[in-house]
Design an enzyme around this catalytic site. Structure first.
Site, PDB file in Angstrom:
ATOM      1  NE  ARG A   1       2.173   1.799   2.097  1.00  0.00           N
ATOM      2  CZ  ARG A   1       2.779   1.610   3.247  1.00  0.00           C
ATOM      3  NH1 ARG A   1       3.194   2.637   3.967  1.00  0.00           N
ATOM      4  NH2 ARG A   1       3.007   0.400   3.702  1.00  0.00           N
TER       5      ARG A   1
ATOM      6  CG  HIS B   1       0.388  -2.203   7.129  1.00  0.00           C
ATOM      7  ND1 HIS B   1       0.783  -1.075   6.438  1.00  0.00           N
ATOM      8  CD2 HIS B   1       0.595  -1.893   8.430  1.00  0.00           C
ATOM      9  CE1 HIS B   1       1.201  -0.144   7.277  1.00  0.00           C
ATOM     10  NE2 HIS B   1       1.087  -0.615   8.501  1.00  0.00           N
TER      11      HIS B   1
ATOM     12  CD  GLU C   1       7.129   0.565   9.570  1.00  0.00           C
ATOM     13  OE1 GLU C   1       6.764   0.096  10.662  1.00  0.00           O
ATOM     14  OE2 GLU C   1       7.270   1.781   9.377  1.00  0.00           O
TER      15      GLU C   1
ATOM     16  CG  ASN D   1       7.116   3.051   5.990  1.00  0.00           C
ATOM     17  OD1 ASN D   1       6.922   3.411   4.830  1.00  0.00           O
ATOM     18  ND2 ASN D   1       6.394   2.114   6.576  1.00  0.00           N
TER      19      ASN D   1
ATOM     20  CE1 TYR E   1       5.232   7.992  11.174  1.00  0.00           C
ATOM     21  CE2 TYR E   1       6.355   6.091  10.237  1.00  0.00           C
ATOM     22  CZ  TYR E   1       5.211   6.867  10.388  1.00  0.00           C
ATOM     23  OH  TYR E   1       4.060   6.511   9.749  1.00  0.00           O
TER      24      TYR E   1
ATOM     25  CD  GLU F   1       3.715   3.927   7.341  1.00  0.00           C
ATOM     26  OE1 GLU F   1       3.961   4.277   8.515  1.00  0.00           O
ATOM     27  OE2 GLU F   1       3.360   2.786   7.022  1.00  0.00           O
TER      28      GLU F   1
HETATM   29  C1  NOJ Z   1       4.547   2.645  10.699  1.00  0.00           C
HETATM   30  C2  NOJ Z   1       3.482   1.631  10.494  1.00  0.00           C
HETATM   31  O1  NOJ Z   1       3.569   1.113   9.195  1.00  0.00           O
HETATM   32  C3  NOJ Z   1       2.087   2.189  10.745  1.00  0.00           C
HETATM   33  O2  NOJ Z   1       1.197   1.118  10.742  1.00  0.00           O
HETATM   34  C4  NOJ Z   1       2.070   2.964  12.045  1.00  0.00           C
HETATM   35  O3  NOJ Z   1       0.789   3.409  12.362  1.00  0.00           O
HETATM   36  C5  NOJ Z   1       3.036   4.130  11.932  1.00  0.00           C
HETATM   37  N1  NOJ Z   1       4.363   3.572  11.745  1.00  0.00           N
HETATM   38  C6  NOJ Z   1       3.066   5.056  13.145  1.00  0.00           C
HETATM   39  O4  NOJ Z   1       3.553   4.378  14.250  1.00  0.00           O
END
Ligand code: NOJ
Length: 475
Positions: A81, A126, A171, A312, A314, A379
């Site tokens: 990607r 992005h 995002e 995405n 985290y 992500e």
């Molecule tokens: C999501 C974002 O899309 C990416 O650009 C960023 O580096 C990561 N989160 C980690 O924070």
């Protein structure tokens, strides 16, 4: 190989990927006719980014693409990607002027990927809006939807014979909130409760236009798929026995994920609770109408404008209802307090608490709320801060634990997950945190003249997992 590797079994044709974005890796910020973007402007102002660092050089992938390709080959990725830099292709953001050198660069990247059996997943945008478009109002201006559509169509025409997986915008939640309310990302606006909703609204309009253009004009011959990458935390009630905490968790999910997912996957409009809350808070401020814009009936429809769900993920939060004085802005509209469960280890930067089960729960939530869509995890990753650990045992554990949860989401919850993209292929420019925060499967030595890439142990193990899974999927 650890025993639980046996349990990480993905369906055949699973997309094993890694992700990057243009501004974070390319460098060459003014090379060969690239126009400036809002991130160039933001970084070149003092005091915005850690140690005033910038993406001027970054991993220099614009000049060192072959080095990235070697990493991709070593990992055995099936998918990669990347994002296109809008202002590298169209220096002033419009199709009035096309930068052929930018076109050649991405043609080379795409062709090399395909020649190596790697499918590109391409993000059109992005975070790095051409500065020339920011000067005309950027995401605050309704015209941006048409400008984005022209850019998207230019990309479909130019690369769509070979690219079959597209993401329009990355995002929108983070882009709108950090860039247009908190001011910690470009373009650095900080007008509480107004500009972020307008930016988010225009991002949805722009996305929908590009999807409709693809659907009508390009899909018939190119046969690809288009979505957008949605950020979401997973929110848990701080006290699961408290109805108020449970409601706060629902509300958090509605404001963070639902803001963009409801219009596209549920009913073409914002979540009812979000609408009601922003309206009430706007009235209490004495405004004549809600700060949250409304979708006009004349606009192309938003509902159904995603061919898959791109997520995405985290981290997770424990939440409960806010009780402080009403603040004006997104946080005041949401009225939710949050913290991190002490059982979730915090890695690298302070916001990233590791809770792989959160991803499994979120995948189940997406299945239940949004009609069991096909999902790509576009992500997910684990950062390092401080002295570099090439033998990054904690990150290795993290990928195994996370992929195990993805595997369970597929086999036990019935989630239709088709792929996983680790963030990131390389250590890179982590926005306001600069190069301090490292997310790579490959370490990048930013002091080395050729920005030497070295695999972390997690990169080597990710490669092993991919190889093992390809074999078991075959047998
Ligand atoms: C999501 C974002 O899309 C990416 O650009 C960023 O580096 C990561 N989160 C980690 O924070």
């Amino acid at each position: 190989m650890l025993a639980d590797d046996q349990d990480i079994i993905m369906p055949s044709n699973f997309a094993w990927g890694a992700a990057t974005s243009a501004y974070q890796i390319e460098g060459g910020w003014d090379a060969d006719g690239r126009g400036p973007s809002i991130w160039d402007t933001f970084c070149h102002k003092k005091g915005k980014v850690f140690q005033d660092q910038s993406g001027d050089v970054a991993c220099d992938s614009y000049h060192l693409w072959e080095e990235d390709l070697k990493c991709i080959q070593q990992l055995g990725l099936t998918h990669y990607r990347l994002s296109l830099s809008w202002s590298r292709l169209l220096p002033d953001g419009t199709t009035r002027r096309i930068n052929q050198k930018g076109v050649s660069y991405y043609n080379r990247v795409i062709n090399d990927l395909l020649a190596n059996g790697v499918s590109p997943m391409v993000t059109l945008h992005h975070f790095d809006l051409p500065q020339a478009l920011q000067a005309q109002g950027g995401w605050q201006s309704p015209q941006i939807a048409d400008l984005f559509d022209s850019y998207a169509q230019f990309c479909f025409q130019t690369f769509g014979d070979r690219v079959k997986l597209w993401l329009t915008i990355n995002e929108p939640y983070i882009y709108a909130k950090f860039g247009h309310e908190d001011g910690c990302h470009a373009p650095g606006l900080d007008q509480p409760g107004v500009s972020l909703y307008l930016a988010g609204h225009n991002m949805l309009r722009a996305h929908a236009r590009a999807w409709h253009s693809y659907d009508a004009l390009y899909r018939p011959t190119q046969g690809g798929q288009v979505s957008l990458a949605l950020f979401s935390d997973w929110a848990e009630a701080h006290d699961p026995s408290s109805a108020l905490d449970v409601a706060a968790a629902e509300r958090y999910m509605a404001f963070v994920l639902g803001w963009f997912a409801w219009p596209i996957f549920v009913n073409g409009d914002y979540p009812p609770e979000m609408k009601a809350r922003v309206e009430a808070a706007s009235r209490a401020q004495g405004l004549p109408s809600s700060r949250l814009p409304t979708f006009s009936k004349e606009e192309p429809r938003i509902l159904g404008t995603a061919d898959f769900f791109a997520l995405n993920y985290y981290t997770s939060r424990r939440v409960w209802p806010g009780s402080g004085p009403a603040k004006i802005g997104f946080e005041g509209d949401l009225e939710v307090e949050r913290d991190i469960d002490p059982a979730w280890p915090v890695c690298g930067n302070s916001w990233l608490a590791v809770f792989p089960e959160g991803l499994r729960k979120l995948l189940k939530y997406i299945k239940d709320k949004f009609g069991n869509p096909t999902v790509y995890i576009t992500e997910n990753g684990f950062s390092q801060v401080g002295p570099v650990e090439i033998e990054d045992a904690r990150r290795c554990r993290f990928f195994r634990d996370t992929l195990l949860q993805v595997s369970k989401a597929i086999h036990e919850e019935g989630a239709d997950v088709r792929g996983y993209f680790a963030w990131s292929l390389l250590d890179n420019f982590e926005w306001a945190d600069g190069y301090r925060v490292r997310f790579g499967l490959y370490h990048v030595d930013f002091a080395h003249p050729r920005l030497k890439r070295t695999p972390y142990r997690s990169g080597r193990e990710y490669a092993q997992l991919i190889a093992q899974n390809k074999t078991s999927a075959r047998s």
